[in-house]
Design an enzyme around this catalytic site. Sequence first.
Site, PDB file in Angstrom:
ATOM      1  N   LYS A  43       3.518 -15.527   3.288  1.00  0.00           N
ATOM      2  CA  LYS A  43       3.767 -16.143   1.886  1.00  0.00           C
ATOM      3  C   LYS A  43       5.176 -16.441   2.049  1.00  0.00           C
ATOM      4  O   LYS A  43       5.942 -16.034   1.024  1.00  0.00           O
ATOM      5  CB  LYS A  43       3.316 -15.414   0.559  1.00  0.00           C
ATOM      6  N   ASP A  98     -12.260  -9.278   4.574  1.00  0.00           N
ATOM      7  CA  ASP A  98     -13.374  -9.336   3.801  1.00  0.00           C
ATOM      8  C   ASP A  98     -13.942 -10.894   3.820  1.00  0.00           C
ATOM      9  O   ASP A  98     -15.188 -11.029   3.920  1.00  0.00           O
ATOM     10  CB  ASP A  98     -13.285  -8.721   2.322  1.00  0.00           C
ATOM     11  N   TYR A 102       0.784  -1.100   0.036  1.00  0.00           N
ATOM     12  CA  TYR A 102       0.119  -0.055  -0.234  1.00  0.00           C
ATOM     13  C   TYR A 102       0.859   1.296   0.054  1.00  0.00           C
ATOM     14  O   TYR A 102       0.512   2.298  -0.561  1.00  0.00           O
ATOM     15  CB  TYR A 102      -0.841  -0.057   1.217  1.00  0.00           C
ATOM     16  N   ASP A 111      -2.517 -18.591   1.191  1.00  0.00           N
ATOM     17  CA  ASP A 111      -3.519 -19.261   0.394  1.00  0.00           C
ATOM     18  C   ASP A 111      -4.156 -20.344   1.049  1.00  0.00           C
ATOM     19  O   ASP A 111      -5.498 -20.727   1.222  1.00  0.00           O
ATOM     20  CB  ASP A 111      -2.705 -19.869  -0.693  1.00  0.00           C
ATOM     21  N   ASP A 143      -6.125  -7.021   4.257  1.00  0.00           N
ATOM     22  CA  ASP A 143      -7.381  -6.368   3.537  1.00  0.00           C
ATOM     23  C   ASP A 143      -8.256  -7.651   3.119  1.00  0.00           C
ATOM     24  O   ASP A 143      -9.704  -7.662   3.148  1.00  0.00           O
ATOM     25  CB  ASP A 143      -6.956  -5.538   2.322  1.00  0.00           C
TER      26      ASP A 143
HETATM   27  C1  IPM Z   1     -10.219  -1.352   3.571  1.00  0.00           C
HETATM   28  C2  IPM Z   1     -10.512  -0.791   2.399  1.00  0.00           C
HETATM   29  C3  IPM Z   1      -9.484   0.310   2.100  1.00  0.00           C
HETATM   30  C4  IPM Z   1      -8.243  -0.567   1.982  1.00  0.00           C
HETATM   31  C5  IPM Z   1      -9.826   0.989   0.515  1.00  0.00           C
HETATM   32  C6  IPM Z   1     -10.650   1.845   0.815  1.00  0.00           C
HETATM   33  C7  IPM Z   1      -8.349   1.984   0.466  1.00  0.00           C
HETATM   34  O1  IPM Z   1     -10.984  -1.772   1.364  1.00  0.00           O
HETATM   35  O2  IPM Z   1     -10.513  -0.588   4.633  1.00  0.00           O
HETATM   36  O3  IPM Z   1     -10.094  -2.496   3.858  1.00  0.00           O
HETATM   37  O4  IPM Z   1      -7.812  -1.247   1.066  1.00  0.00           O
HETATM   38  O5  IPM Z   1      -7.640  -0.578   3.124  1.00  0.00           O
HETATM   39 MG    MG Z   2     -10.691  -3.765   2.374  1.00  0.00          MG
END
Ligand code: IPM
Ligand code: MG
Length: 361
Positions: free
Chosen positions: A185, A245, A136, A217, A241
Amino acid sequence: MAHIAVLAGDGIGPEVTAAAQRVLAAALPDLTFTPAAVGAAAISLHGTPLPAQTLEVCAASDAILFGAVGGPGFDGVRPEQRPEAGILGLRKHFGLFANLRPSRVFAGLEDRSPLRAEIVRGMDLAIVRELTGGLYFGIKSLEIEAGVMTARESLVYTADEIERVAVFAFELAQTRRRKLTSIDKNNVLVSSQLWRRIVSERAADYPDVELEHMLVDNAAMQLVRDPRHFDVIVTENMFGDILSDEAAMITGSIGAAPSASLGAAAGEHRFGLYEPISGTAPDIAGTNRANPAAAILSAALLARFSLGDPGTADAIEAAVAQTLARGPRTADLAAPGDPIASTASFADAVIAALPTRAHAG
Ligand code: IPM
Ligand code: MG
């Protein structure tokens, strides 16, 4: 009296942040709230995703309540001019290197998971995502090299960056079930080899915590095979990240997944940024249909970490759990045929469920 900066941002951000602010104000009537612009909203007002006056408001606050950033029309725009630069800039500016993302299945919601109820019942894990390093924030370039358009990113981690987030995760594990899974990894990336070495060295200071290492993975697979295997997970920025999710969706909806971004490894009272992990959900933005649970639970984390008020945090979390169990829920978590709550009516129900001590006065 504590001061909260409110950065609602884009998409569903304003709706869910307003709901979270109402709950927080009901639980703690002495707080002050100062709004400030971020993301695409700030670009249209001030020409930049993170205006100087927004940084000033945040710097003068005890904590940031954050919504979401992003929007249509930015494909191909340079990263530093995109709405997302608003949140990335805040994380970097305030040194918020530890991002805590809890994922748990609330009682009564087991059947809302895309996985079978018997796999997810009782799932309760916390991902600690490194937030200010890795891909990032590495040097990027997009140039013609030897006649070919070439994109480069760099994945940089120093031993110090790994160590401080590892310490945060070990200390968190000590307050939970004392099990830490470090995800990397290591079989391909040299940054992961350093990651694994530093995390292993720190483990000597935490003999009461059981440490395991897992390749990313395999971790993606184990999360859907047996999510209850995990207690605390620590991992680098990009892996965190993605896996956060995945973990959130296993609980039934990403709309109930909060986060805390912190810059100190220990202590009860500290500056932090609190945001749902979900993003802007442009398909339902502005319709009063988004689930505010993630934003409200983020406000609970704010009370716990930045205000040093675990009682209020517990009260808000219990009120959310009770509201989710009783319903009505927002559309993302409602079962077929159930009545559906709006963003605002869900927040009203959470406020009504707060114990009288917490919302008296
Ligand atoms: C998160 C989001 C952010 C990230 C984006 C909006 C830049 O996906 O907070 O997980 O990738 O960190
Ligand atoms: Mg995210």
